[in-house]
Design a protein around this motif. Structure first.
Motif: not given
Length: 339
Positions: A261-272, A174-182, A9-14
């Motif tokens: 995890g939030y402080m060390t995360y850097r967005p990429n094209d999969l997140d945005s 689980q969604q975060i794990m699937l999005r940040v792993i190649p 509903q909120m279309n959340l990214q990582v």
């Protein structure tokens, strides 16, 4: 279900899912304090209450002046004195001498320890003691029950929402794990994730909580050799504080890990989701996430379906020199010619 619906509903990214996990853990941490809501403890004479109806600060022992001549065996068979609300280890330790058998269960009379407790109760409160529904003041088999009332319902409601908040963070994790792993390493990542979850969570978690609960035991059931078997009576106040303490520590560790995890995360094209071309695949983002077909197969299927945006292309066939004059005349006249 709540965690998955919130992500959709909120279309959340990582980054948004990390914030959601943090909020869920904070809500669960606040609601964990519901363990401080307690029901009135049961009175077990000789364990947490002395034979003179005073609260025992420590284990007082089952032996007393009123049952010194009974030669009682340490067999757990609790009996209840409804008039004082006290539960005795057995009828023998209550100093009972006569048993009355009836279809509703055995009753005991001439209980010296119970009589002493009633006299002490009268001297303290100076009020008549209530009798049983049938008018009898005998001791019966079983535990004495004490009504908890509204605190129990408040505890159950708060505990329910605490559990909901805790498990609502599972799907975002689980969604975060699937999005940040190649893409090629996601199956291995899921395996490593569940392996560590079992090794560091499920297996030691049960042992840790079991050890913490055992520290609140007031009376153990012992074998003939004197070894501990199972706990018979717990200290409810110490038990609630112990469980809450362990749960708070676990939640604080989860909150700290989420913040890191939030402080060390850097967005990429999969997140945005701004780039159609991904870093680990040559296909579009939608095909990379939702399609298990090989890139060559995807390309063939696309050619069969044709382009979505059609264009009008003018072809100018080149006529070779060996075309006959008759064919040239036909073309000039506007008749169709096979090339």
């Amino acid at each position: 279900m709540l965690g998955g619906a919130a992500i959709r509903q909120m279309n959340l990214q990582v980054g948004g899912m990390l914030k959601m996990i943090l909020v869920c853990h904070v809500i669960a941490l606040v609601l964990i304090t519901s363990f401080l809501i307690q029901c009135p403890p049961r009175n077990f004479v000789g364990i947490n209450v002395a034979y003179d109806n005073t609260t025992a600060e420590s284990f007082t022992g089952l032996k007393s002046r009123c049952n010194a001549d009974c030669d009682c065996k340490a067999e757990w068979n609790p009996v209840c004195d409804h008039e004082t609300g006290n539960t005795y280890y057995s009828a023998c330790f209550a100093g009972c001498k006569t048993r009355i058998s009836n279809p509703n269960g055995d009753e005991w009379t001439d209980c010296e320890c119970a009589s002493d407790s009633r006299d002490e109760f009268l001297s303290i409160f100076s009020t008549p003691l209530p009798t049983m529904a049938n008018g009898s003041s005998n001791i019966v088999n079983g535990f004495c029950t004490r009504e908890c009332g509204w605190p129990m319902w408040i505890f159950l409601v708060l505990l329910f929402f605490s559990v909901v908040a805790s498990f609502a963070s599972g799907i975002p994790s689980q969604q975060i794990m699937l999005r940040v792993i190649p893409f090629q390493q996601r199956t291995l990542g899921i395996g490593v994730h569940w392996t560590f979850l079992r090794l560091l969570g499920f297996i030691p978690g049960g042992v840790l909580f079991g050890l913490m609960i055992d520290t609140t035991c007031l009376k153990w059931k012992e074998s003939k050799c004197g070894s501990k078997q199972s706990c018979l009576v717990y200290d409810p106040e110490l038990l609630s504080w112990t469980i809450m303490g362990v749960a708070v520590v676990c939640k604080l560790v989860s909150i700290l890990a989420t913040i890191i995890g939030y402080m060390t995360y850097r967005p990429n094209d999969l997140d945005s989701a701004m780039s159609v071309q991904t870093t680990d695949s040559r296909g579009p983002l939608s095909l990379t996430v939702n399609d298990d077909r090989q890139p060559a197969e995807i390309a063939r299927q696309g050619l069969k379906k044709g382009p979505t945006n059609h264009r009008t292309i003018a072809f100018k066939p080149r006529i070779e020199n060996h075309i006959t004059d008759d064919a040239s005349d036909e073309m000039t006249a506007g008749s169709p010619t096979r090339l």
